[in-house]
Write an enzyme that holds these catalytic residues in place. Structure first.
Site, PDB file in Angstrom:
ATOM      1  N   SER A  54       6.468  73.306  -3.891  1.00 42.85           N
ATOM      2  CA  SER A  54       6.948  72.436  -4.959  1.00 42.85           C
ATOM      3  C   SER A  54       8.213  73.039  -5.567  1.00 42.85           C
ATOM      4  O   SER A  54       8.543  74.209  -5.350  1.00 42.85           O
ATOM      5  CB  SER A  54       5.867  72.280  -6.020  1.00 42.85           C
ATOM      6  OG  SER A  54       4.729  71.628  -5.477  1.00 42.85           O
ATOM      7  N   HIS A  56      11.193  71.292  -5.185  1.00 38.68           N
ATOM      8  CA  HIS A  56      12.319  70.673  -4.475  1.00 38.68           C
ATOM      9  C   HIS A  56      12.330  69.160  -4.662  1.00 38.68           C
ATOM     10  O   HIS A  56      12.977  68.450  -3.892  1.00 38.68           O
ATOM     11  CB  HIS A  56      12.247  71.005  -2.991  1.00 38.68           C
ATOM     12  CG  HIS A  56      12.205  72.463  -2.687  1.00 38.68           C
ATOM     13  ND1 HIS A  56      13.171  73.343  -3.139  1.00 38.68           N
ATOM     14  CD2 HIS A  56      11.304  73.207  -1.996  1.00 38.68           C
ATOM     15  CE1 HIS A  56      12.864  74.565  -2.728  1.00 38.68           C
ATOM     16  NE2 HIS A  56      11.741  74.516  -2.038  1.00 38.68           N
ATOM     17  N   LYS A 104      10.403  72.351   7.603  1.00 34.20           N
ATOM     18  CA  LYS A 104      11.615  73.101   7.268  1.00 34.20           C
ATOM     19  C   LYS A 104      11.457  74.539   7.758  1.00 34.20           C
ATOM     20  O   LYS A 104      10.368  75.107   7.679  1.00 34.20           O
ATOM     21  CB  LYS A 104      11.859  73.091   5.753  1.00 34.20           C
ATOM     22  CG  LYS A 104      12.057  71.705   5.181  1.00 34.20           C
ATOM     23  CD  LYS A 104      12.529  71.735   3.729  1.00 34.20           C
ATOM     24  CE  LYS A 104      11.631  72.517   2.801  1.00 34.20           C
ATOM     25  NZ  LYS A 104      10.240  72.009   2.765  1.00 34.20           N
ATOM     26  N   ASP A 109       6.104  78.047   5.999  1.00 33.70           N
ATOM     27  CA  ASP A 109       5.916  76.674   6.457  1.00 33.70           C
ATOM     28  C   ASP A 109       5.668  76.636   7.963  1.00 33.70           C
ATOM     29  O   ASP A 109       4.776  75.923   8.445  1.00 33.70           O
ATOM     30  CB  ASP A 109       7.149  75.833   6.127  1.00 33.70           C
ATOM     31  CG  ASP A 109       7.293  75.541   4.647  1.00 33.70           C
ATOM     32  OD1 ASP A 109       6.636  76.216   3.836  1.00 33.70           O
ATOM     33  OD2 ASP A 109       8.085  74.646   4.289  1.00 33.70           O
ATOM     34  N   HIS A 218      15.916  78.231  -2.410  1.00 34.87           N
ATOM     35  CA  HIS A 218      15.044  79.066  -3.236  1.00 34.87           C
ATOM     36  C   HIS A 218      15.851  80.110  -4.002  1.00 34.87           C
ATOM     37  O   HIS A 218      15.276  81.021  -4.594  1.00 34.87           O
ATOM     38  CB  HIS A 218      14.005  79.786  -2.371  1.00 34.87           C
ATOM     39  CG  HIS A 218      13.204  78.873  -1.500  1.00 34.87           C
ATOM     40  ND1 HIS A 218      13.556  78.613  -0.193  1.00 34.87           N
ATOM     41  CD2 HIS A 218      12.092  78.150  -1.758  1.00 34.87           C
ATOM     42  CE1 HIS A 218      12.669  77.765   0.321  1.00 34.87           C
ATOM     43  NE2 HIS A 218      11.783  77.469  -0.604  1.00 34.87           N
TER      44      HIS A 218
END
Length: 330
Positions: A54, A56, A104, A109, A218
């Site tokens: 979260s 983004h 991504k 991920d 980030h």
């Protein structure tokens, strides 16, 4: 710390409850942090599933709906969702035609979606995966091996989502997603750091009067820091960096993306400079999208994403879409 939150521990759950209240066309599982289009599974259609940390927003939950994603998984802020979430989402939306994971390129991920694919396949769900790695600024970074996945995620989800909506088989949807990623490049610029709810202070030090060229979503460091530049100068650097790596000829899709704290007044002004550079370089622009789509909490700054688009990709881009954050043709 000045944030419109209750406590850091509930910020993601609170946001999901708000999404559920605002968008009855979505099914929101707050406990498992999964957002699903209410009519899923859609018979005869491949389903796209994506997700990530979260912070983004509107990526990814804002892109759930007809013409894009069937489901999105929300992790903690800047933290990958867990495999069980992703596998549960895949099972919820699978119509028997298969599921495409849009991932991504961030280490957490990638690993978690790999495990989720194995779990889903154990449940009889056919899974394909496409990795988004469009950022030209650096080859490796704090969160990645290889290039970071940034703004091209929107292009992949929209164009592959349109193909799935038309009933294309999984192999074709996957191929289109890979084509879009291969044809896309991005470059980001930070004018100020972001602040995570848990930390309550800027995630990196960016002294007044300086900017970071090639920053990640980030707050990962980019290519270099420079004294503050004009919008015109930033556009020259960013667009040239993208074009140098992108290569090829033909029209492009343009995304001028805000990172969270940059006003639209500035983004549209920056878009004017991006269009100027493209014109000077002889690059025709087919479509342009300006706004906050792949953000980094309250980071000041922007990114530029270009995608070389043939007639088929443009047709799929123009196809109807109905999500919380992207909507046209309906």
């Amino acid at each position: 710390m000045r944030m419109l939150i209750n406590v850091p521990e509930t910020v993601v759950a609170d946001a999901l409850r708000g999404i559920a209240a605002a968008h009855p066309e979505l099914t929101v599982d707050v406990e498992n942090r999964i957002v699903v289009r209410r009519d899923a599974p859609v018979e005869g259609k491949v389903a796209l599933v994506s997700g990530g940390g979260s912070g983004h927003e509107p990526l990814h939950a804002g892109f759930v709906g007809p013409g894009m994603l069937a489901a999105a998984c929300a992790g903690e802020v800047f933290t990958s969702p867990v495999p069980d979430q992703m596998a549960r989402a895949a099972s919820a939306v699978d119509s028997g035609r298969g599921v495409l994971f849009v991932v991504k390129n961030y280490t957490g991920d990638v690993l978690n979606f790999e495990m989720a694919a194995e779990l889903a396949e154990d449940e009889g769900v056919q899974v394909a995966k496409v990795l988004v790695d469009d950022d030209v600024a650096v080859s490796d970074s704090t969160y990645t091996a290889g290039r970071r996945g940034t703004g091209a995620t929107l292009f992949v989800e929209k164009i592959a989502g349109a193909a799935a909506e038309e009933g294309a088989p999984l192999e074709r949807v996957e191929a289109i997603a890979r084509q879009v990623n291969a044809a896309s490049r991005s470059f980001g610029v930070a004018l100020g750091a972001c602040t995570t709810p848990a930390k309550g202070s800027p995630t990196f030090d960016l002294p007044p009067g300086e900017l970071e060229l090639g920053v990640g979503i980030h707050g990962e460091p980019g290519r270099e820091r420079r004294p503050m530049m004009t919008s015109r100068e930033i556009a020259d650097v960013a667009v040239d960096a993208v074009l140098e790596d992108l290569g090829g000829r033909g029209p492009v899709l343009v995304l001028v993306n805000g990172l969270g704290a940059t006003p639209l007044l500035e983004l549209y002004g920056f878009n004017a400079e991006v269009q100027r550079v493209l014109g000077e370089r002889g690059v025709p622009v087919a479509r342009t999208l300006v706004g906050n789509y792949v953000t980094s909490l309250d980071m000041a700054g922007c990114s530029v994403t270009l995608c070389r688009a043939d007639e088929e990709l443009l047709r799929l881009w123009d196809a109807p879409v109905r999500t919380a954050a992207l909507r046209w043709g309906v």
